[in-house]
Design a protein around this motif. Structure first.
Motif, PDB file in Angstrom:
ATOM      1  N   LEU A 199       0.809  -1.215   0.000  1.00  0.00           N
ATOM      2  CA  LEU A 199       0.000   0.000   0.000  1.00  0.00           C
ATOM      3  C   LEU A 199       0.842   1.264   0.000  1.00  0.00           C
ATOM      4  O   LEU A 199       0.404   2.306  -0.498  1.00  0.00           O
ATOM      5  N   SER A 200       2.035   1.201   0.599  1.00  0.00           N
ATOM      6  CA  SER A 200       2.964   2.330   0.627  1.00  0.00           C
ATOM      7  C   SER A 200       4.335   1.750   0.973  1.00  0.00           C
ATOM      8  O   SER A 200       4.450   0.553   1.276  1.00  0.00           O
ATOM      9  N   PRO A 201       5.390   2.557   0.953  1.00  0.00           N
ATOM     10  CA  PRO A 201       6.712   2.006   1.300  1.00  0.00           C
ATOM     11  C   PRO A 201       6.760   1.363   2.680  1.00  0.00           C
ATOM     12  O   PRO A 201       7.606   0.501   2.936  1.00  0.00           O
ATOM     13  N   TYR A 202       5.841   1.773   3.587  1.00  0.00           N
ATOM     14  CA  TYR A 202       5.890   1.244   4.950  1.00  0.00           C
ATOM     15  C   TYR A 202       4.573   0.599   5.390  1.00  0.00           C
ATOM     16  O   TYR A 202       4.353   0.393   6.579  1.00  0.00           O
ATOM     17  N   SER A 203       3.724   0.278   4.417  1.00  0.00           N
ATOM     18  CA  SER A 203       2.417  -0.284   4.767  1.00  0.00           C
ATOM     19  C   SER A 203       2.084  -1.459   3.853  1.00  0.00           C
ATOM     20  O   SER A 203       2.176  -1.348   2.623  1.00  0.00           O
ATOM     21  N   LEU A 204       1.702  -2.562   4.461  1.00  0.00           N
ATOM     22  CA  LEU A 204       1.351  -3.778   3.712  1.00  0.00           C
ATOM     23  C   LEU A 204      -0.080  -4.167   4.046  1.00  0.00           C
ATOM     24  O   LEU A 204      -0.457  -4.274   5.219  1.00  0.00           O
ATOM     25  N   GLY A 205      -0.906  -4.356   3.021  1.00  0.00           N
ATOM     26  CA  GLY A 205      -2.280  -4.798   3.223  1.00  0.00           C
ATOM     27  C   GLY A 205      -2.453  -6.237   2.782  1.00  0.00           C
ATOM     28  O   GLY A 205      -1.793  -6.690   1.834  1.00  0.00           O
ATOM     29  N   PHE A 206      -3.309  -6.951   3.458  1.00  0.00           N
ATOM     30  CA  PHE A 206      -3.593  -8.332   3.049  1.00  0.00           C
ATOM     31  C   PHE A 206      -5.028  -8.669   3.421  1.00  0.00           C
ATOM     32  O   PHE A 206      -5.644  -8.044   4.296  1.00  0.00           O
ATOM     33  N   PHE A 264     -11.596 -11.223   5.957  1.00  0.00           N
ATOM     34  CA  PHE A 264     -10.634 -10.729   6.943  1.00  0.00           C
ATOM     35  C   PHE A 264      -9.662  -9.818   6.210  1.00  0.00           C
ATOM     36  O   PHE A 264      -9.094 -10.188   5.181  1.00  0.00           O
ATOM     37  N   VAL A 265      -9.466  -8.609   6.754  1.00  0.00           N
ATOM     38  CA  VAL A 265      -8.552  -7.662   6.133  1.00  0.00           C
ATOM     39  C   VAL A 265      -7.628  -7.091   7.205  1.00  0.00           C
ATOM     40  O   VAL A 265      -8.059  -6.782   8.324  1.00  0.00           O
ATOM     41  N   GLY A 266      -6.353  -6.987   6.862  1.00  0.00           N
ATOM     42  CA  GLY A 266      -5.372  -6.444   7.798  1.00  0.00           C
ATOM     43  C   GLY A 266      -4.426  -5.467   7.110  1.00  0.00           C
ATOM     44  O   GLY A 266      -4.217  -5.541   5.890  1.00  0.00           O
ATOM     45  N   LEU A 275      -0.311  -4.157  13.691  1.00  0.00           N
ATOM     46  CA  LEU A 275      -1.229  -4.737  12.715  1.00  0.00           C
ATOM     47  C   LEU A 275      -2.652  -4.358  13.114  1.00  0.00           C
ATOM     48  O   LEU A 275      -3.112  -4.686  14.214  1.00  0.00           O
ATOM     49  N   SER A 276      -3.347  -3.643  12.221  1.00  0.00           N
ATOM     50  CA  SER A 276      -4.763  -3.333  12.412  1.00  0.00           C
ATOM     51  C   SER A 276      -5.574  -4.265  11.529  1.00  0.00           C
ATOM     52  O   SER A 276      -5.158  -4.577  10.403  1.00  0.00           O
ATOM     53  N   VAL A 316     -12.470  -2.381  15.034  1.00  0.00           N
ATOM     54  CA  VAL A 316     -11.143  -2.543  14.437  1.00  0.00           C
ATOM     55  C   VAL A 316     -10.189  -3.044  15.517  1.00  0.00           C
ATOM     56  O   VAL A 316     -10.052  -2.416  16.573  1.00  0.00           O
ATOM     57  N   GLY A 317      -9.554  -4.182  15.250  1.00  0.00           N
ATOM     58  CA  GLY A 317      -8.612  -4.747  16.209  1.00  0.00           C
ATOM     59  C   GLY A 317      -7.185  -4.301  15.932  1.00  0.00           C
ATOM     60  O   GLY A 317      -6.831  -3.958  14.803  1.00  0.00           O
ATOM     61  N   ASP A 318      -6.355  -4.287  16.971  1.00  0.00           N
ATOM     62  CA  ASP A 318      -4.936  -3.938  16.834  1.00  0.00           C
ATOM     63  C   ASP A 318      -4.103  -4.941  17.609  1.00  0.00           C
ATOM     64  O   ASP A 318      -4.463  -5.330  18.734  1.00  0.00           O
ATOM     65  N   ILE A 319      -3.001  -5.358  17.024  1.00  0.00           N
ATOM     66  CA  ILE A 319      -2.084  -6.274  17.700  1.00  0.00           C
ATOM     67  C   ILE A 319      -0.666  -5.949  17.248  1.00  0.00           C
ATOM     68  O   ILE A 319      -0.422  -5.707  16.066  1.00  0.00           O
ATOM     69  N   HIS A 320       0.264  -5.905  18.202  1.00  0.00           N
ATOM     70  CA  HIS A 320       1.644  -5.579  17.867  1.00  0.00           C
ATOM     71  C   HIS A 320       2.372  -6.844  17.424  1.00  0.00           C
ATOM     72  O   HIS A 320       2.257  -7.896  18.047  1.00  0.00           O
ATOM     73  N   MET A 321       3.115  -6.734  16.326  1.00  0.00           N
ATOM     74  CA  MET A 321       3.854  -7.874  15.792  1.00  0.00           C
ATOM     75  C   MET A 321       5.343  -7.674  16.002  1.00  0.00           C
ATOM     76  O   MET A 321       5.927  -6.691  15.515  1.00  0.00           O
ATOM     77  N   SER A 322       5.944  -8.607  16.733  1.00  0.00           N
ATOM     78  CA  SER A 322       7.386  -8.577  16.977  1.00  0.00           C
ATOM     79  C   SER A 322       8.089  -9.541  16.031  1.00  0.00           C
ATOM     80  O   SER A 322       7.461 -10.390  15.390  1.00  0.00           O
ATOM     81  N   LYS A 323       9.398  -9.417  15.959  1.00  0.00           N
ATOM     82  CA  LYS A 323      10.193 -10.299  15.108  1.00  0.00           C
ATOM     83  C   LYS A 323       9.942 -11.754  15.485  1.00  0.00           C
ATOM     84  O   LYS A 323       9.974 -12.124  16.659  1.00  0.00           O
ATOM     85  N   GLY A 324       9.682 -12.586  14.479  1.00  0.00           N
ATOM     86  CA  GLY A 324       9.448 -14.011  14.700  1.00  0.00           C
ATOM     87  C   GLY A 324       7.987 -14.385  14.817  1.00  0.00           C
ATOM     88  O   GLY A 324       7.641 -15.568  14.745  1.00  0.00           O
ATOM     89  N   ASN A 325       7.105 -13.399  15.014  1.00  0.00           N
ATOM     90  CA  ASN A 325       5.667 -13.712  15.065  1.00  0.00           C
ATOM     91  C   ASN A 325       5.193 -14.204  13.701  1.00  0.00           C
ATOM     92  O   ASN A 325       5.683 -13.783  12.650  1.00  0.00           O
ATOM     93  N   ARG A 326       4.212 -15.099  13.747  1.00  0.00           N
ATOM     94  CA  ARG A 326       3.671 -15.651  12.497  1.00  0.00           C
ATOM     95  C   ARG A 326       2.148 -15.606  12.541  1.00  0.00           C
ATOM     96  O   ARG A 326       1.542 -15.867  13.578  1.00  0.00           O
TER      97      ARG A 326
END
Length: 401
Positions: A199-206, A264-266, A275-276, A316-326
């Motif tokens: 979506l932008s250089p720093y934003s990914l949508g799925f 489901f959209v994030g 991650l929203s 709208v839900g929010d969850i923080h994603m750290s390195k290694g999260n899947r």
């Protein structure tokens, strides 16, 4: 005459041309001047030849009322049925012990001696059977051709749809994420859809979606929905507004009330690591936290799209994603299985795989093997789609937390 008819049949004339030849043979060679021929298509009787009979008289005949009870040749010299007046005989036609046609024949009563129609009744029956069996053969051939044409169209639709579902190489990637996917339609075409968009250089949508129902109608709605998502999903649109707009368009475009879409959209922010998401009636995606080794289900959202003209509330839900999260999200074909007398649903196997694997590639490999096993044991009855994301870096600003 039989030889002539056989030659006409071998020349592969149309049914209309054959009926014209049949009419000429009966009229010129035997002296039959009145002919009505009925054949059956499904549960409906069709009048395929009217000769020497006025439209008004032909309209009086009702096959189910006047003819369907007759199972052998019947003469009509003493008939009191007004609809059959003027005809000399009824000839029922059978194929594989089923009635496939009726022929009414008669002459103009100007001949001396025995009526030519009655005199040649058995021969007329043989001739009629020969022609009507040919007609049935033509119908069967046309049906096979239509079925083949439908299969060809379905194959083409399957190829087109396969092009709409992005492969792993087509999914947007970033230095912060690793993507894996799996797509297996249960039929030639299906109603599942997933996508990953930069979506932008720093934003990914799925997103991932599942259209209710199966087959061509679900596939058509899915392709239309994909176009909607790609035109509306941007870096700046609030997710609740995106879901509302998609719902309005679905309700406007789809006339049927029994069609809806779980969705489901994030949107992942690579700067903050946040991650929203909105879960619109979809199976809850699973997030594995690499630090705490715990599982979280993403359930915040609303009802499925297309169920109501206006969605009452959207969370709208929010969850923080750290390195290694899947994260893994999927359609119900993966976890709803046919157990014979009932349908089971369980996320336990997917959760177990997420906990036991070290990265999203290994997890997707295990999930794919599980799907293969379910397919081989005839437990799958719906499309299977899976989208997995591994977060390989912390968000830039989250380093300073």
């Amino acid at each position: 005459m039989l030889l002539e008819v056989a030659q006409v049949i071998n020349e592969e004339h149309s049914i209309e041309e054959l009926m014209t030849e049949f009419e000429t043979l009966l009229h010129d060679s035997i002296g039959v001047t009145k002919i009505l021929v009925y054949t059956k298509t499904g549960n409906h009787w069709n009048n395929i030849l009217t000769s020497g009979v006025s439209a008004k008289q032909a309209a009086l005949v009702d096959v189910n009322r006047d003819l369907a009870h007759i199972n052998k040749i019947e003469t009509l010299a003493m008939t009191e049925n007004e609809a059959l007046a003027g005809f000399d005989a009824i000839i029922p036609l059978y194929h594989k012990f089923k009635p496939i046609g009726y022929v009414l024949v008669g002459d103009d009563d100007t001949c001396e001696g025995i009526s030519p129609t009655l005199k040649n009744l058995k021969f007329i029956q043989i001739l009629c059977n020969l022609i009507v069996v040919f007609i049935e053969s033509q119908k069967a051939q046309e049906k096979l051709m239509k079925q083949q044409a439908f299969r060809n169209e379905l194959k083409l639709a399957s190829q087109i749809q396969a092009g709409l579902i992005p492969s792993e190489n087509d999914l947007a990637t970033t230095s912060h994420t690793k993507i894996a996917s799996l797509y297996r339609p249960h039929q030639d075409v299906g109603g599942d859809y997933y996508d990953v968009l930069k979506l932008s250089p720093y934003s990914l949508g799925f997103c991932i979606a599942d259209v209710s129902g199966k087959g061509i109608s679900a596939a058509l709605l899915m392709s239309n929905f994909q176009a909607m998502v790609r035109s509306l999903f941007t870096a700046h649109i609030p997710l609740d507004k995106l879901v509302k707009e998609l719902n309005q368009r679905i309700c406007h475009n789809v006339a049927s009330n029994d069609k809806f879409i779980t969705f489901f959209v994030g949107r992942y922010n690579m700067l903050t690591g946040m991650l929203s998401y909105v879960n619109a009636g979809h199976l809850a995606p699973i997030v594995y936290d690499a630090k705490t080794e715990t599982i979280t289900e993403l359930q915040d959202g609303c009802i499925a799209l297309g169920m109501l003209d206006c969605i009452p509330t959207i969370e709208v839900g929010d969850i923080h994603m750290s390195k290694g999260n899947r994260l893994v999200t999927f359609t119900d074909g993966l976890v709803e299985l046919d157990e014979g007398s009932y349908v089971s649903r369980s996320l336990d196997n997917v959760k177990k795989i997420m906990c036991e694997t070290k990265n999203i590639t290994d997890a997707m490999s295990r999930i794919s093997a599980m799907a293969d096993d379910n397919e081989q044991n005839s437990r799958v009855f719906d499309d299977v789609s899976v989208l997995g994301i591994e977060f390989v870096k912390n968000g830039f600003f989250s380093l300073y937390r």
